[in-house]
Enzyme design. Structure first.
Site, PDB file in Angstrom:
ATOM      1  N   ASP A 117       7.206 -12.588 -10.761  1.00  0.00           N
ATOM      2  CA  ASP A 117       7.598 -11.822  -9.638  1.00  0.00           C
ATOM      3  C   ASP A 117       6.386 -11.351  -8.929  1.00  0.00           C
ATOM      4  O   ASP A 117       6.380 -10.075  -8.460  1.00  0.00           O
ATOM      5  CB  ASP A 117       8.281 -10.626 -10.148  1.00  0.00           C
ATOM      6  CG  ASP A 117       9.315 -10.001  -9.161  1.00  0.00           C
ATOM      7  OD1 ASP A 117       9.472 -10.566  -8.048  1.00  0.00           O
ATOM      8  OD2 ASP A 117       9.639  -8.833  -9.118  1.00  0.00           O
ATOM      9  N   GLY A 124      13.224   0.907 -10.514  1.00  0.00           N
ATOM     10  CA  GLY A 124      13.100   2.166 -11.044  1.00  0.00           C
ATOM     11  C   GLY A 124      12.210   2.785  -9.827  1.00  0.00           C
ATOM     12  O   GLY A 124      11.971   2.313  -8.505  1.00  0.00           O
ATOM     13  N   ILE A 128       6.269   8.166  -4.893  1.00  0.00           N
ATOM     14  CA  ILE A 128       5.300   7.418  -3.830  1.00  0.00           C
ATOM     15  C   ILE A 128       6.053   5.891  -3.917  1.00  0.00           C
ATOM     16  O   ILE A 128       5.291   4.979  -3.186  1.00  0.00           O
ATOM     17  CB  ILE A 128       3.876   7.366  -4.725  1.00  0.00           C
ATOM     18  CG1 ILE A 128       4.001   6.818  -6.229  1.00  0.00           C
ATOM     19  CG2 ILE A 128       3.277   8.470  -4.645  1.00  0.00           C
ATOM     20  CD1 ILE A 128       2.458   6.655  -6.633  1.00  0.00           C
ATOM     21  N   GLY A 129       6.954   5.605  -4.435  1.00  0.00           N
ATOM     22  CA  GLY A 129       7.811   4.241  -4.193  1.00  0.00           C
ATOM     23  C   GLY A 129       8.981   4.187  -4.931  1.00  0.00           C
ATOM     24  O   GLY A 129       9.215   4.881  -6.038  1.00  0.00           O
TER      25      GLY A 129
END
Length: 992
Positions: A806, A681, A675-676
């Site tokens: 971030d 990672g 999904i991403g």
């Protein structure tokens, strides 16, 4: 009027191009405008490379005498207005290198006089419309570097005037149309980097006028005709690399007398390289690597001799083939301009000819994984431009020449797996740009030179393992503060570990096994909290196992065959018997049961009589402590039960789930569960028990991943808030290939990331929700409040304040009710840690380019103000629809200044078009922080525009360059809530 309407859509004009566009000057004299001499009508509008930003006005279609429209190399966005189709006199339409979106308007077919249609380097989507078949006069068609899909239409073959077709870097599928063979005037054809399959149609071999043929990185297959070189007598560029072509290389290639670039790499070509390259004097790029070339015939390497006549040769690679034979001395007669020479992964034997030192222009020399023997040429030090030297996995012997120290530009140096002898040359210390040095698996002797540890650039690996190096590990090892891997295992090193080793705080892997180190493990090593692998086995170490190792997020810890004594810890990595080894330490006891160690026995001290009074005092104090602790736990439990709402999977954040469980839950980490992906990672959807979760598998090859894993576990393991992603469990293990494996399991967010909603990708196929069309204004306000509330909690209400470091759209996830949750704490810093270890916060930019605060680039410590800056940029991105990294933001212009310049009168010109399109039906209902549904209604534009202006103002105030000028996050939360209340009040009024 048409030109002034065009001007009104320009939102940024740093060079003042539009200044002359006023009533004091006749419009024919405006910059970029040219008119016909007789009728004084606009015939040319040329504003290319003017650094303009904005939209193309639909009034452009009123310039009915226009013959040239050139807006290339700017930052125009939005769709190409269909009114461009009204320009029936148009001959040149140049819109390349902008940020245009949407599909090609079908009524461009009315531009029947169009000669040059150039729309490359945009964000256009869809298929090439069949209506373009009417552009019979077209000469140039350039649609490369977009997101076009579908098959390449056959009608292009009917545009017989075409001379230039560039359609590379798209997502075209299917086969190359046979009809392209009809384009007898074609000189340039580039279809590279698509998804084309099948064979090259035979009709294409009739295109005898071709100068450039580029088909790289597709899925094309079949043999190449042996007479290929005779078919294209004018060809200068042939790119067939990264496909599935088979068979021998065409023997007619020498007929390409004009060829300059020949790229046939990464295919399945086989047989002998029997091409006489001396007939190709213009050749400068030849790549045949990653094929099956080679037959073992005695003259296998003679093709190199024929390359001597190619005096322009710069790149030559035949690596990863089956070539066999010796390297001729004539290798030194290759072009003086040659920069890259790749011969690795073959079966080349004999000595490395000293004549190779004549190639003084070399920057990249790879001879590894062959069968070279003898000594390394002493004069290899003449190659002073070398940046990469690969000599590994051969049979090289003798000393490492001191002249290696002359290679001051060297970055990567591989000498491993040879039979080299003698000392490590002191002169290696002159190679101050080295990032990686591998001398492992040789017969090197003597002490490790201290000069080696003076190379501050070391950041990837220093590997000296598998030699016979002796003496102490020098104290200067502490200078390697940026090094990720240090391997001195399998040597004869002795003495104690230097305490300075603790300064190497970037280490991910430390291998010291198989030496004669003695003494205890120094306490200074507890600063190496980023370690993933630590191997101290087969030494003479003594003392107790350091308890601080429990706090490390280690994947593998090997302490076997030493003389450790005492109790083995049971927390952290020590709780996983498969991740540690303590065998061969007979004095150890305790540990987890799986280690099968003897139980530790407490030594009985002498009993002393204790008075009843002292016992009574101790008892009373103990009871009081228990009452306080239980009360505190009860209060905390009530608070957690109220705030957390853990589901059935909620477990201790540091409980380790097995790799096998995650492997099964994701069906082997298959793409159907993906999904991403990101730099740290990949994220997979999985079902554990009855709960759907998200599994983030960290990239074990990424430097610093262990520190990221630890930071995220520590941050999310100690905090809970409704707008923060909840970590459920973690996994640190070894996968079936023996790789280090680290994963974190989170609660699943079914609506995906904010990035996906702000910038929908039309090519995404695997998401469950395929109807992501954007967020309306109320939804964006809600998301902004959610994120700001999370930051306020992290900064102001945590027991130990946390800096996220971030913040960006891809790290903000939306649940089923569209409530935003901040995630990815891989760079997070605890303020307590910052105070204790200031040096850890001054390592350069932390975060993502575009979102990281400017002061981080100057070495400033991370701070709450830095997070506020990132939030400001995020808020501006949500309001404008522009990423801070878009090409328009350069030469002093960034997203902050772009928005600040628009306040207050031009805000509506910069906001996301989805927020100002009044007749568009808005997307699904939004939810506020309490989860209540809020329906949408027709807008009161004036008042809602005020809300937009205030949102932009907050984003600008948060992203000021100076940290002292930025808003306090608590004030941000308050201001955003006021805006939402006003906005919802407007909606209710409209509804009434």
């Amino acid at each position: 009027m048409a030109l002034l309407a065009f001007k009104s859509k320009i939102v940024h004009d740093p060079e003042g191009v539009m200044d002359s566009w006023n009533n004091s000057v006749h419009f024919c004299n405006w910059q970029g405008v040219k008119c016909g001499k007789r009728h004084r009508r606009v015939t040319i509008l040329d504003l290319h490379a003017s650094r303009l930003a904005g939209f193309i006005s639909s009034y452009i279609g009123n310039l009915s005498f226009l013959r040239v429209l050139s807006l290339a190399n700017n930052t125009f966005q939005g769709e190409i207005p269909p009114q461009v189709g009204n320009l029936f006199r148009l001959q040149v339409l140049a819109l390349y290198n902008n940020s245009l979106t949407g599909e090609i308007p079908t009524n461009l077919s009315h531009c029947s006089n169009l000669l040059h249609f150039i729309i490359a380097r945009n964000k256009l989507v869809g298929k090439l419309p069949t209506e373009l078949s009417s552009l019979s006069k077209l000469i140039h068609l350039k649609v490369s570097i977009n997101n076009f899909s579908g098959e390449i239409p056959s009608f292009i073959g009917n545009l017989t005037s075409l001379e230039f077709i560039s359609a590379s870097f798209n997502a075209f599928t299917g086969t190359i149309p046979e009809a392209l063979g009809q384009l007898q005037n074609l000189t340039f054809l580039s279809l590279g980097v698509n998804k084309l399959s099948g064979k090259i149609p035979s009709s294409m071999y009739n295109l005898s006028s071709l100068i450039v043929l580029n088909l790289i990185e597709n899925q094309l297959s079949g043999n190449i005709p042996s007479e290929l070189g005779s078919m294209f007598p004018h060809l200068q560029h042939l790119g067939l690399g990264a496909n599935h072509f088979t068979g021998p290389l065409p023997v007619s290639l020498p007929n390409f007398s004009n060829i300059a670039l020949l790229a046939l790499d990464v295919n399945h070509f086989s047989g002998k390289i029997s091409i006489d390259f001396k007939l190709l004097p213009r050749l400068y790029h030849l790549t045949l690597s990653v094929n099956n070339l080679g037959t073992g015939e005695p003259d296998e390497m003679d093709f190199l001799q024929s390359l001597v006549n190619c005096t322009n040769l710069q790149i030559l690679s035949v690596a990863f083939n089956q070539l066999k034979g010796s390297l001729p001395k004539s290798i030194g007669n290759l072009s003086a301009t040659i920069s890259v020479l790749g011969l690795s992964q073959n079966h080349i034997y004999g000595e490395i000819p000293s004549e190779i030192s004549h190639l003084v222009g070399l920057t990249w020399l790879t001879l590894g994984d062959n069968e070279f023997k003898g000594r390394i040429p002493y004069n290899i030090g003449n190659l002073q431009n070398l940046q990469a030297l690969h000599l590994s996995s051969n049979l090289l012997e003798g000393d490492v020449p001191n002249t290696i120290g002359n290679l001051s530009s060297l970055i990567h140096f591989y000498l491993n797996d040879n039979i080299l002898q003698g000392n490590v040359p002191v002169t290696l210390g002159n190679c101050q740009r080295l990032l990686l040095l591998d001398l492992s698996s040789n017969n090197l002797t003597g002490a490790i030179p201290r000069e080696l540890f003076g190379i501050s650039a070391f950041s990837i690996s220093l590997n000296l393992s598998g030699n016979h190096l002796s003496g102490h590990l020098p104290l200067e090892v502490g200078n390697l503060k940026n090094l990720a891997e240090l391997d001195v295992s399998q040597n004869d090193l002795s003495g104690e570990f230097p305490t300075t080793l603790g300064r190497c705080n970037s280490l991910v892997a430390l291998y010291l096994q198989g030496n004669f180190f003695k003494g205890s493990v120094p306490s200074s090593l507890q600063s190496l909290r980023g370690l993933w692998n630590l191997d101290l086995s087969r030494n003479n170490l003594s003392g107790q196992i350091p308890k601080y190792l429990e706090k490390f997020i280690l994947n593998n810890l090997n302490l076997s065959f030493n003389d450790f004594e005492g109790e083995v810890p049971i927390e952290g990595v020590f709780s996983n018997a498969t991740a540690i080894s303590v065998t061969g330490n007979p004095k150890l006891c305790g540990g987890v049961p799986e280690l099968h160690l003897p139980t530790c026995t407490m030594k009985q001290s002498k009993k002393h009589r204790t008075s009843l009074k002292i016992i009574l005092l101790i008892s009373i104090a103990s009871v009081a402590i228990v009452v306080v602790v239980v009360s505190k736990l009860f209060c905390c439990s009530k608070k957690k039960n109220k705030d957390l709402n853990f589901d059935s999977l909620s477990i201790n954040a540091f409980y380790r789930i097995s790799y096998d469980s995650l492997l099964q839950a994701t069906e082997g980490f298959s793409l159907t569960h993906l999904i991403g992906t990101g730099s740290s990672g990949s994220v997979y959807k999985a079902i554990l028990g009855e709960t759907t979760v998200a599994v983030k598998v960290l990239n074990h090859q990424r430097q610093g991943v262990s520190r990221s894993f630890r930071a995220e576990c520590e941050a999310l393991g100690r905090i809970r808030h409704k707008n923060l992603i909840k970590i459920l469990t973690s996994c640190s293990s070894v996968d079936f290939q023996g790789n280090d494996f680290k994963a974190i399991v989170y609660e699943f967010m079914p609506r995906g990331s904010l990035e996906r909603w702000l910038h929908p990708d039309p090519k995404m196929e695997n998401h469950q929700d395929n109807h992501v069309v954007g967020l309306n204004l109320l939804q964006r306000i809600n998301v902004a409040i959610d994120v700001a509330s999370a930051l306020e909690y992290l900064h102001r209400h945590c027991h130990t304040p946390i800096i996220h470091c971030d913040l960006k759209p891809s790290n903000i996830l939306l649940d089923a009710d569209m409530v935003a949750h901040v995630g990815d704490f891989g760079l997070a810093k605890l303020i307590l840690e910052m105070n204790q270890n200031q040096s850890s916060t001054t390592v350069g930019v932390r975060g993502t380019i575009g979102y990281a605060a400017p002061e981080y680039g100057l070495g400033s410590e991370v701070s709450r103000d830095g997070d506020v800056y990132s939030f400001g940029i995020l808020l501006l991105e949500m309001m404008t629809g522009k990423r801070p990294t878009e090409s328009m933001f350069q030469a002093g212009l960034n997203l902050h200044t772009f928005a600040r310049m628009a306040i207050p009168d031009h805000v509506m010109a910069i906001v996301d078009s989805k927020l100002v399109c009044n007749d568009e039906e808005e997307v699904a209902a939004s939810t506020n922080n309490e989860g209540r549904r809020a329906t949408t209604h027709p807008r009161n534009n004036s008042n809602e525009n005020d809300c937009l202006i205030h949102m932009i103002k907050i984003g600008v105030a948060c992203s000021m360059e100076s940290p002292q000028d930025r808003l306090n996050i608590s004030n941000v939360v308050r201001e955003l809530n006021i805006i939402r209340d006003i906005f919802q009040g407007l909606r209710k009024g409209n509804n009434a």
